[in-house]
Design an enzyme around this catalytic site. Structure first.
Site, PDB file in Angstrom:
ATOM      1  N   HIS A  50      -3.525  -3.611   3.311  1.00  0.00           N
ATOM      2  CA  HIS A  50      -2.527  -3.219   3.903  1.00  0.00           C
ATOM      3  C   HIS A  50      -1.555  -2.021   3.148  1.00  0.00           C
ATOM      4  O   HIS A  50      -1.079  -0.970   3.661  1.00  0.00           O
ATOM      5  CB  HIS A  50      -1.699  -4.235   4.152  1.00  0.00           C
ATOM      6  CG  HIS A  50      -1.754  -4.923   5.320  1.00  0.00           C
ATOM      7  ND1 HIS A  50      -1.443  -4.418   6.670  1.00  0.00           N
ATOM      8  CD2 HIS A  50      -1.887  -6.093   5.729  1.00  0.00           C
ATOM      9  CE1 HIS A  50      -1.506  -5.265   7.631  1.00  0.00           C
ATOM     10  NE2 HIS A  50      -1.779  -6.396   7.307  1.00  0.00           N
ATOM     11  N   HIS A 108      -7.046  -8.788   2.089  1.00  0.00           N
ATOM     12  CA  HIS A 108      -6.346  -8.285   3.438  1.00  0.00           C
ATOM     13  C   HIS A 108      -5.044  -7.783   3.196  1.00  0.00           C
ATOM     14  O   HIS A 108      -4.779  -6.517   3.701  1.00  0.00           O
ATOM     15  CB  HIS A 108      -6.288  -9.483   4.267  1.00  0.00           C
ATOM     16  CG  HIS A 108      -5.508  -9.256   5.618  1.00  0.00           C
ATOM     17  ND1 HIS A 108      -5.933  -9.299   6.986  1.00  0.00           N
ATOM     18  CD2 HIS A 108      -4.098  -9.192   5.929  1.00  0.00           C
ATOM     19  CE1 HIS A 108      -5.359  -9.116   7.805  1.00  0.00           C
ATOM     20  NE2 HIS A 108      -4.088  -8.960   7.290  1.00  0.00           N
ATOM     21  N   GLU A 109      -4.213  -8.399   2.284  1.00  0.00           N
ATOM     22  CA  GLU A 109      -2.950  -7.695   1.801  1.00  0.00           C
ATOM     23  C   GLU A 109      -3.123  -6.429   1.081  1.00  0.00           C
ATOM     24  O   GLU A 109      -2.327  -5.608   1.352  1.00  0.00           O
ATOM     25  CB  GLU A 109      -2.101  -8.868   1.189  1.00  0.00           C
ATOM     26  CG  GLU A 109      -1.872 -10.293   2.206  1.00  0.00           C
ATOM     27  CD  GLU A 109      -1.352  -9.995   3.472  1.00  0.00           C
ATOM     28  OE1 GLU A 109      -0.849  -9.016   3.554  1.00  0.00           O
ATOM     29  OE2 GLU A 109      -1.693 -10.667   4.237  1.00  0.00           O
ATOM     30  N   CYS A 116      -3.594 -10.692  12.111  1.00  0.00           N
ATOM     31  CA  CYS A 116      -2.505 -10.165  11.165  1.00  0.00           C
ATOM     32  C   CYS A 116      -1.300 -10.139  11.985  1.00  0.00           C
ATOM     33  O   CYS A 116      -1.036 -10.260  13.289  1.00  0.00           O
ATOM     34  CB  CYS A 116      -3.239  -8.636  11.337  1.00  0.00           C
ATOM     35  SG  CYS A 116      -1.774  -7.500  10.397  1.00  0.00           S
ATOM     36  N   LEU A 117      -0.189 -10.470  11.214  1.00  0.00           N
ATOM     37  CA  LEU A 117       1.186 -10.559  11.687  1.00  0.00           C
ATOM     38  C   LEU A 117       1.589  -9.269  12.444  1.00  0.00           C
ATOM     39  O   LEU A 117       2.259  -9.206  13.477  1.00  0.00           O
ATOM     40  CB  LEU A 117       2.240 -10.943  10.819  1.00  0.00           C
ATOM     41  CG  LEU A 117       2.086 -12.338  10.224  1.00  0.00           C
ATOM     42  CD1 LEU A 117       2.804 -12.632   8.979  1.00  0.00           C
ATOM     43  CD2 LEU A 117       2.023 -13.382  11.373  1.00  0.00           C
ATOM     44  N   GLY A 149      -0.089 -14.368   4.561  1.00  0.00           N
ATOM     45  CA  GLY A 149       0.230 -13.306   3.815  1.00  0.00           C
ATOM     46  C   GLY A 149       0.964 -12.241   4.211  1.00  0.00           C
ATOM     47  O   GLY A 149       1.234 -12.203   5.601  1.00  0.00           O
ATOM     48  N   GLN A 199       4.248  -3.884   6.213  1.00  0.00           N
ATOM     49  CA  GLN A 199       4.452  -4.733   7.408  1.00  0.00           C
ATOM     50  C   GLN A 199       5.884  -5.012   7.723  1.00  0.00           C
ATOM     51  O   GLN A 199       6.305  -5.301   8.657  1.00  0.00           O
ATOM     52  CB  GLN A 199       3.628  -6.156   7.349  1.00  0.00           C
ATOM     53  CG  GLN A 199       2.282  -5.895   7.296  1.00  0.00           C
ATOM     54  CD  GLN A 199       1.448  -7.397   7.263  1.00  0.00           C
ATOM     55  OE1 GLN A 199       1.443  -7.798   6.179  1.00  0.00           O
ATOM     56  NE2 GLN A 199       1.312  -7.802   8.477  1.00  0.00           N
TER      57      GLN A 199
END
Length: 158
Positions: free
Chosen positions: A136, A132-133, A90-91, A46, A51
């Site tokens: 963000h 999660h997304e 997380c990226l 995701g 991000q």
């Protein structure tokens, strides 16, 4: 499609509230295409627009199930059911994981790349990824919610 640079914590853009998308045009389509390419390249399951430094309410996800790539513009959770506790990464926070409680089932609505209303439902990993997304987009990181944070041994992130 281009690969974009993934913003890393503690960059302040990750703590901002993303703005709703009002124009469904070629710029949005390029952003969605680039975000998908960036997510797959990372690799992750995701990615939210903040991000990649863009404060717009846009997310992409692919948890490897039959739904494949999911693009959502202006997403919001409309209902949840159950609870699951599990690891998240997380990226934007490489090297860390955390145990986070999330709903087991999630229903979310939003728009597709052309502004058409869409609804998605997901369980387990997809439910976790949706939450999660969307977090963000509201300036919330998994580390804010984690019951425990630890060093990531796998580096397979959401």
């Amino acid at each position: 499609m281009g690969i974009r640079i993934i913003v890393k914590d503690p960059d302040p853009v990750l703590r901002e509230h993303a703005k709703p998308v009002t124009k469904f045009n070629s710029n949005l389509h390029k952003l969605l295409d680039d975000m998908a390419a960036t997510m797959y390249d990372a690799p992750g399951v995701g990615l939210a627009a903040p991000q990649v430094g863009i404060l717009k309410r846009v997310i992409v996800m692919d948890v490897g199930d039959e739904q494949g790539l999911i693009e959502m513009v202006n997403p919001e959770v409309v209902s949840t059911d159950g609870e699951q506790l599990g690891p998240e990464g997380c990226l934007s926070i490489p090297g860390l994981r955390g145990d986070v409680a999330r709903p087991l089932h999630v229903k979310a609505k939003g728009q597709d790349r052309n502004g058409n209303e869409i609804t998605i439902e997901g369980s387990e990993l997809l439910a976790r990824c949706i939450c999660h997304e969307i977090d963000h987009l509201n300036g919330v990181l998994f580390t804010d919610l984690a019951l425990k944070v630890y060093i990531d041994e796998e580096e397979d992130t959401e």
